[in-house]
Scaffold this motif. Structure first.
Motif, PDB file in Angstrom:
ATOM      1  N   GLU A  98     -16.609 -13.813  -5.929  1.00 63.07           N
ATOM      2  CA  GLU A  98     -16.310 -13.532  -4.245  1.00 63.07           C
ATOM      3  C   GLU A  98     -18.131 -13.211  -4.412  1.00 63.07           C
ATOM      4  OE1 GLU A  98     -15.271  -9.169  -1.387  1.00 63.07           O
ATOM      5  OE2 GLU A  98     -14.507  -9.998  -3.763  1.00 63.07           O
ATOM      6  N   VAL A  99     -18.779 -14.003  -2.874  1.00 62.59           N
ATOM      7  CA  VAL A  99     -20.002 -13.594  -2.894  1.00 62.59           C
ATOM      8  C   VAL A  99     -20.178 -12.364  -2.220  1.00 62.59           C
ATOM      9  CG1 VAL A  99     -22.286 -14.712  -2.335  1.00 62.59           C
ATOM     10  CG2 VAL A  99     -20.782 -16.109  -3.808  1.00 62.59           C
ATOM     11  N   GLN A 100     -21.105 -11.016  -1.728  1.00 65.95           N
ATOM     12  CA  GLN A 100     -21.077 -10.312  -0.391  1.00 65.95           C
ATOM     13  C   GLN A 100     -22.989 -10.429  -0.382  1.00 65.95           C
ATOM     14  OE1 GLN A 100     -19.203  -6.820  -1.659  1.00 65.95           O
ATOM     15  NE2 GLN A 100     -17.366  -8.051  -2.448  1.00 65.95           N
ATOM     16  N   GLY A 101     -22.539  -9.993   1.006  1.00 69.50           N
ATOM     17  CA  GLY A 101     -24.114 -10.247   1.850  1.00 69.50           C
ATOM     18  C   GLY A 101     -24.304  -8.742   2.251  1.00 69.50           C
ATOM     19  N   ASP A 102     -25.412  -8.018   2.676  1.00 71.35           N
ATOM     20  CA  ASP A 102     -25.596  -6.461   3.544  1.00 71.35           C
ATOM     21  C   ASP A 102     -25.668  -7.666   5.262  1.00 71.35           C
ATOM     22  OD1 ASP A 102     -28.051  -7.776   3.520  1.00 71.35           O
ATOM     23  OD2 ASP A 102     -28.850  -6.184   2.114  1.00 71.35           O
ATOM     24  N   ALA A 103     -26.265  -6.496   5.610  1.00 73.25           N
ATOM     25  CA  ALA A 103     -26.482  -6.265   6.964  1.00 73.25           C
ATOM     26  C   ALA A 103     -27.931  -7.176   7.821  1.00 73.25           C
ATOM     27  CB  ALA A 103     -26.571  -5.528   8.283  1.00 73.25           C
ATOM     28  N   TRP A 104     -28.377  -7.360   6.379  1.00 76.77           N
ATOM     29  CA  TRP A 104     -29.595  -8.009   6.216  1.00 76.77           C
ATOM     30  C   TRP A 104     -30.016  -9.016   6.225  1.00 76.77           C
ATOM     31  CZ3 TRP A 104     -29.166  -2.835   5.351  1.00 76.77           C
ATOM     32  CH2 TRP A 104     -29.419  -2.134   6.406  1.00 76.77           C
ATOM     33  N   GLY A 105     -28.749  -9.570   5.933  1.00 81.37           N
ATOM     34  CA  GLY A 105     -28.553 -11.144   5.124  1.00 81.37           C
ATOM     35  C   GLY A 105     -29.119 -11.319   3.498  1.00 81.37           C
ATOM     36  N   ARG A 106     -29.178  -9.520   2.716  1.00 81.09           N
ATOM     37  CA  ARG A 106     -29.544 -10.179   1.307  1.00 81.09           C
ATOM     38  C   ARG A 106     -28.194  -9.870   0.115  1.00 81.09           C
ATOM     39  NH1 ARG A 106     -33.036  -4.535   1.908  1.00 81.09           N
ATOM     40  NH2 ARG A 106     -30.725  -4.505   3.115  1.00 81.09           N
ATOM     41  N   LEU A 107     -27.868 -11.153  -0.384  1.00 81.62           N
ATOM     42  CA  LEU A 107     -26.944 -10.703  -1.737  1.00 81.62           C
ATOM     43  C   LEU A 107     -27.440  -9.438  -2.084  1.00 81.62           C
ATOM     44  CD1 LEU A 107     -25.151 -12.959  -2.996  1.00 81.62           C
ATOM     45  CD2 LEU A 107     -26.733 -13.537  -4.548  1.00 81.62           C
ATOM     46  N   VAL A 108     -26.279  -8.912  -2.077  1.00 83.80           N
ATOM     47  CA  VAL A 108     -25.998  -7.822  -3.026  1.00 83.80           C
ATOM     48  C   VAL A 108     -24.868  -7.961  -3.981  1.00 83.80           C
ATOM     49  CG1 VAL A 108     -26.764  -6.305  -0.785  1.00 83.80           C
ATOM     50  CG2 VAL A 108     -23.649  -6.560  -0.903  1.00 83.80           C
ATOM     51  N   GLN A 109     -24.169  -8.787  -4.375  1.00 82.08           N
ATOM     52  CA  GLN A 109     -22.558  -8.715  -5.180  1.00 82.08           C
ATOM     53  C   GLN A 109     -22.046 -10.304  -4.979  1.00 82.08           C
ATOM     54  OE1 GLN A 109     -20.042  -5.135  -5.460  1.00 82.08           O
ATOM     55  NE2 GLN A 109     -19.032  -6.568  -6.325  1.00 82.08           N
ATOM     56  N   ILE A 110     -22.068 -10.618  -6.509  1.00 81.05           N
ATOM     57  CA  ILE A 110     -21.698 -11.713  -7.032  1.00 81.05           C
ATOM     58  C   ILE A 110     -20.742 -11.006  -7.768  1.00 81.05           C
ATOM     59  CG2 ILE A 110     -21.459 -13.786  -7.589  1.00 81.05           C
ATOM     60  CD1 ILE A 110     -24.221 -14.311  -7.215  1.00 81.05           C
ATOM     61  N   SER A 111     -19.161 -11.328  -7.841  1.00 81.70           N
ATOM     62  CA  SER A 111     -18.049 -10.989  -8.856  1.00 81.70           C
ATOM     63  C   SER A 111     -17.735 -11.880  -9.042  1.00 81.70           C
ATOM     64  CB  SER A 111     -17.589  -9.792  -8.410  1.00 81.70           C
ATOM     65  OG  SER A 111     -16.433 -10.133  -7.254  1.00 81.70           O
ATOM     66  N   LEU A 112     -16.469 -12.864 -10.261  1.00 83.68           N
ATOM     67  CA  LEU A 112     -15.940 -13.392 -10.790  1.00 83.68           C
ATOM     68  C   LEU A 112     -14.587 -12.784 -11.147  1.00 83.68           C
ATOM     69  CD1 LEU A 112     -17.053 -16.797 -12.461  1.00 83.68           C
ATOM     70  CD2 LEU A 112     -15.507 -15.304 -13.720  1.00 83.68           C
ATOM     71  N   HIS A 113     -13.689 -13.390 -11.407  1.00 84.50           N
ATOM     72  CA  HIS A 113     -11.483 -12.702 -11.732  1.00 84.50           C
ATOM     73  C   HIS A 113     -11.215 -14.251 -12.257  1.00 84.50           C
ATOM     74  CE1 HIS A 113     -13.286  -8.851  -9.360  1.00 84.50           C
ATOM     75  NE2 HIS A 113     -13.333  -9.448  -8.444  1.00 84.50           N
TER      76      HIS A 113
END
Length: 226
Positions: A98-113
């Motif tokens: 899962e790749v998550q960004g914020d409202a400014w288009g920045r990468l804030v988190q990557i998770s793997l399961h």
């Protein structure tokens, strides 16, 4: 005597060549699927801690998606967009990312399961998984983690059969299923997170003491708590 020295020199040269050849072969050998987690799409190891070539807090959200779309571990997985938040799932039978960004288009988190449940997949229990592709990487271990990126800064021994390794300034947290009351190289990796912000220190985090028993970790804490 001269013959002895000639033989000794010849033996030393042979050993040097053998060790040199072994190093060259190791460097030229293709990275393992697990090592590819910490490499760019072309297999080049990251100079700083990364996942799939991306670094939370530095890479943009769109750049991260471009990397995962080309990366050999994720390019063949099914891709789904989150509706409520800026997020994208790369989904396979054995693994999701899962790749998550914020409202400014920045990468804030990557998770793997690994072996994810339906909650992590955001699917209903009766949804079929038969149409999903199989992942190139299906598991990992604590020993592989330490071999790939070095010893962690901290360990957290939660109750039950779970433990965590923290690489503080890399923003990396690894979750493992414990086999017993020891930290074993074979303990199975279940989840992995990279955050944009380094996590704060806390009393529950123990300094790395190697692959050893939980008692040894707690014994190092006891004198400080008196």
């Amino acid at each position: 005597m001269h013959r002895f020295f000639r033989n000794a020199i010849a033996l030393a040269l042979c050993l040097t060549l053998m060790f040199g050849a072994a190093i060259v072969v190791r460097r030229l050998a293709p990275p393992t699927p697990f090592a590819l987690l910490f490499a760019a799409p072309d297999g080049t190891p990251c100079r700083q801690a990364c996942l799939f070539g991306a670094r939370a807090g530095e890479t943009t959200y769109q750049e991260a998606l471009d990397l995962l779309n080309r990366h050999p571990l994720t390019r063949d997985l099914a891709r789904r967009e989150r509706i409520s938040t800026a997020g994208t799932l790369y989904e396979g039978v054995e693994m999701i990312v899962e790749v998550q960004g914020d409202a400014w288009g920045r990468l804030v988190q990557i998770s793997l399961h690994f072996q994810p449940n339906y909650v992590q997949r955001l699917r209903l229990p009766n949804d079929s998984l038969e149409a999903l592709p199989h992942a190139l990487l299906t598991n990992g271990s604590m020993g592989e983690t330490v071999a790939a990126i070095g010893i962690p800064d901290y360990v957290r021994l939660d109750g039950g059969r779970e433990l965590r390794l923290y690489y503080q300034f890399s923003g990396l947290t690894f979750y493992y299923a414990r086999r017993n009351e020891r930290l074993n190289p074979s303990d199975t990796l279940t989840s992995l997170y990279m955050y944009a912000v380094p996590f704060p220190e806390s009393p529950s985090l123990l300094a790395w003491s190697g692959f050893t028993s939980s008692e040894r970790y707690y014994a190092r804490v006891a004198p400080r708590s008196r």
